[in-house]
Design a protein around this motif. Structure first.
Motif, short mmCIF file in Angstrom:
data_model
loop_
_atom_site.label_atom_id
_atom_site.label_comp_id
_atom_site.label_asym_id
_atom_site.label_seq_id
_atom_site.Cartn_x
_atom_site.Cartn_y
_atom_site.Cartn_z
N ASP A 18 0.84 -1.19 0.00
CA ASP A 18 0.00 0.00 0.00
C ASP A 18 0.87 1.24 0.00
O ASP A 18 1.89 1.30 0.67
N ASP A 19 0.46 2.25 -0.76
CA ASP A 19 1.14 3.53 -0.74
C ASP A 19 0.73 4.31 0.50
O ASP A 19 -0.45 4.33 0.86
N VAL A 20 1.71 4.91 1.17
CA VAL A 20 1.46 5.75 2.34
C VAL A 20 2.21 7.06 2.15
O VAL A 20 3.11 7.16 1.32
N SER A 21 1.84 8.07 2.91
CA SER A 21 2.48 9.38 2.74
C SER A 21 3.64 9.60 3.70
O SER A 21 4.42 10.53 3.53
N ASN A 22 3.76 8.73 4.73
CA ASN A 22 4.85 8.91 5.68
C ASN A 22 5.18 7.61 6.39
O ASN A 22 4.47 6.62 6.25
N ARG A 23 6.26 7.64 7.15
CA ARG A 23 6.70 6.50 7.95
C ARG A 23 7.07 7.01 9.33
O ARG A 23 7.85 7.95 9.47
N ASN A 24 6.49 6.40 10.34
CA ASN A 24 6.79 6.76 11.72
C ASN A 24 8.10 6.10 12.11
O ASN A 24 8.23 4.88 12.10
N CYS A 25 9.08 6.90 12.48
CA CYS A 25 10.40 6.40 12.87
C CYS A 25 10.68 6.84 14.30
O CYS A 25 11.41 7.81 14.54
N GLY A 26 10.08 6.15 15.24
CA GLY A 26 10.25 6.52 16.64
C GLY A 26 9.51 7.79 16.94
O GLY A 26 8.31 7.88 16.76
N ASP A 27 10.24 8.83 17.35
CA ASP A 27 9.63 10.10 17.73
C ASP A 27 9.47 11.07 16.56
O ASP A 27 8.94 12.16 16.74
N VAL A 28 9.95 10.70 15.38
CA VAL A 28 9.88 11.59 14.22
C VAL A 28 9.15 10.90 13.07
O VAL A 28 9.02 9.68 13.04
N ILE A 29 8.72 11.70 12.12
CA ILE A 29 8.02 11.17 10.96
C ILE A 29 8.80 11.53 9.70
O ILE A 29 9.10 12.70 9.46
N ALA A 30 9.12 10.51 8.91
CA ALA A 30 9.74 10.72 7.61
C ALA A 30 8.62 10.69 6.59
O ALA A 30 7.67 9.91 6.72
N GLU A 31 8.71 11.55 5.56
CA GLU A 31 7.59 11.64 4.64
C GLU A 31 8.05 11.89 3.21
O GLU A 31 9.21 12.20 2.96
N ILE A 32 7.09 11.74 2.30
CA ILE A 32 7.36 12.05 0.90
C ILE A 32 7.84 13.49 0.82
O ILE A 32 7.30 14.37 1.47
N GLY A 33 8.89 13.69 0.04
CA GLY A 33 9.48 15.03 -0.10
C GLY A 33 10.77 15.19 0.69
O GLY A 33 11.55 16.09 0.40
N ASP A 34 11.00 14.32 1.69
CA ASP A 34 12.24 14.39 2.45
C ASP A 34 13.43 14.02 1.56
O ASP A 34 13.32 13.15 0.69
N GLN A 35 14.55 14.68 1.78
CA GLN A 35 15.79 14.33 1.09
C GLN A 35 16.33 13.03 1.70
O GLN A 35 16.01 12.68 2.82
#
Length: 101
Positions: A18-35
């Motif tokens: 499934d396509d998602v817009s972000n990934r929860n990585c502990g206390d932070v969220i990585a998302e589409i658009g991040d380098q």
């Protein structure tokens, strides 16, 4: 959604990403658009890479789902997630359905 059908004997198993817009990585969220460097700072090193490092695989089973992050020109363009029982190291661009008689 991308699906993979595996046929063994008379049984068929369907795996889906499934396509998602972000990934929860502990206390932070990585998302589409991040380098890429931002994604790595947030989520750590990927378990594996494919396609000359443009697809990062985060396979931290059995505790987490399998994530595939596709980068274009160093920027996260697509994040996909598969269930814990998703076959290891299979990326949808490399999937083929083979029918055997």
């Amino acid at each position: 959604m991308v699906a993979l059908v595996m046929v063994t004997g008379l049984a068929a198993v369907v795996y889906a990403l499934d396509d998602v817009s972000n990934r929860n990585c502990g206390d932070v969220i990585a998302e589409i658009g991040d380098q890429q460097f931002e994604f790595q700072q947030k989520c750590g090193l990927p378990t594996a890479t494919e396609e000359n490092g443009q697809v990062w695989i985060y396979d931290r089973r059995p505790d987490e789902f399998v994530y595939y992050v596709t980068f274009t020109e160093g920027q996260a363009e697509r994040i996909q997630v598969g269930s814990n029982d998703y076959p290891s190291r299979l990326h949808p661009k490399r999937m083929t359905l083979v029918l055997c008689s």
